[in-house]
Each structure stands twice: as C-alpha cells, then as structure tokens.
Write a protein that holds these residues in place. Sequence first.
Motif, PDB file in Angstrom:
ATOM      1  N   GLY A  85      60.774  77.147  17.421  1.00 53.60           N
ATOM      2  CA  GLY A  85      59.822  76.402  16.620  1.00 53.60           C
ATOM      3  C   GLY A  85      60.370  76.094  15.245  1.00 53.60           C
ATOM      4  N   LEU A 100      55.760  82.902  16.328  1.00 55.98           N
ATOM      5  CA  LEU A 100      57.009  82.644  17.039  1.00 55.98           C
ATOM      6  C   LEU A 100      57.765  83.904  17.445  1.00 55.98           C
ATOM      7  N   CYS A 109      55.444  75.687  17.391  1.00 47.13           N
ATOM      8  CA  CYS A 109      56.257  76.009  18.562  1.00 47.13           C
ATOM      9  C   CYS A 109      56.745  74.730  19.240  1.00 47.13           C
ATOM     10  N   ASP A 110      58.062  74.672  19.495  1.00 42.90           N
ATOM     11  CA  ASP A 110      58.672  73.521  20.165  1.00 42.90           C
ATOM     12  C   ASP A 110      58.890  73.767  21.651  1.00 42.90           C
TER      13      ASP A 110
END
Length: 259
Positions: A85, A100, A109-110
């Motif tokens: 993230g 995270l 968050c990715d």
Amino acid sequence: MLNGMRSVVVDKIASVTQACGLAHEVRISTEIPAEEGVVVVVEVLSNKSTYNTLELTSGRMAKVGKGDIVAGALGHRKALFGYSGHVPPALQAGDVIQMLNIGGVLGICDSINPDKGRPFDCRVLGVALHFPYLGERIGVPARVGHKRLDPEAKLETRGVPVVALAGTCMEAGKTAAACAIISRMRHRGLTIDAFKATGVSLRRDILAMEDAGARRSAIFTDLGVVTTTKTNGPALTRTMLTELAAGKPDVIVFELGDG
C-alpha cells in the motif's frame, strides 16, 4: 492552535509509535499532514479471523476488532507475502484507510495476500498531537522516531566485527538465523548488539534478538522511518552501525529485512 482539536481515548497504541510515548488519552486534530511517519488515530471498521493482531508499544500482541480506536502511523509497504500500500496524497477525518501490517502502519492498500484476507478498514479520526513548547498549548503533529535520519551519516565501526543477514523475501528465516548466531555467541561469552536495518516497522524481530541475548538493539523506526527504501537504507545502516559500535560490543549482528 490547530483546528478541530479534541481529546480521544485510544484502546491500542501500535509499536510503530513507540518513540512518541503516547498515553491512552491523546489530543487529536483534523488538520492531517498526509506524510509518512505522521501518527494518526483511527477507528477499526471490520473484524478478521486471520492476521488480526497488533503489536503494542510493550511488544505484546493484541487482538484487534471492530470499534477499536488505534494509534498508528502513515506509511507505505511493498510485501511479497503481505499487504502492499501507499500513503494517500491527502487525508481528512472520516476517510477510510487500511492497516498494512501488525506494527500499525496505515495507508491505502494496493494489493492483498489471500491467505491473510482483506486488511482492516479504518476510519480516520485525526492526527495525534504532541506539545513540545513548555507552558504553551500549541500542538504539532506527532511523528515516529526518537530523532531524524541524517542522509549524509558517516560510518565508523571502530573495528567491531559485523555479521549481516539477508534473504530472498519475508519469512525466509533471517531473524531465526540471527537469533541462533546471537545465542551461540552469547554462550561463548561475547557481548552482542543487534539491529534491523531495513523493512517495514515492527519491533518483533529486534525483541527476538534481545531474547536471544543481544545487549542492545535498534531499528530504523527509531530514526523516523516507517518503511525503508533504496534511498534511505544505506544511511540507516551506517547510522545504526556507528551508534552501536560506539558501545564497544564484541560483535554487531544485523538483519536486512523485507516487507
């Protein structure tokens, strides 16, 4: 004085904020700098059955649940087996971000690891304040670390031998190997200092090194860095090597962590 300042009771204070010395009742403001290392207070909005604990400033692990008020710090993370993230470009009270890691790093968050489920969603309440000016009620945003990193820090090991451990990724066994080395050296009568040079903020590894027999330990978070990068990693390593070497241990052991 910052706008929107009020008091809030915090249930859990994440280890990433340890240097701030936060109490469970903190003053917060809604004027939030969206910068890595800024300490923010959030409300947890979800429950999880896995990866659902938080490392506290004491080093203990506490279960987190919906409704908990948590103090953590903004940061990014790139983890092969965890969450990845970033820090949002702007942040306001009421925005939803994610937790995270179990050290209390907060951001957008990715990507997720399916084995750990979705991360905790957290509603931002405000930025934690500290009051550095004696006798004045002027609060400034709290930030992680005892002091700031000097990017031009020099290296001086004073001739102390150094053992460095690196691995291909997180959970490769770096900390276990470091602890085994420290324990064996300690049994041979040596004085060992240890530190974690890179990775994402979590004190668990250096606490394990202390348990194995390290006299002193350090981590990059103490220098105001939540997550290391190729830019600050070398200066962090030089700084901690120099500081621990000044204590004249027989050996310094350090780990190059991952996400």
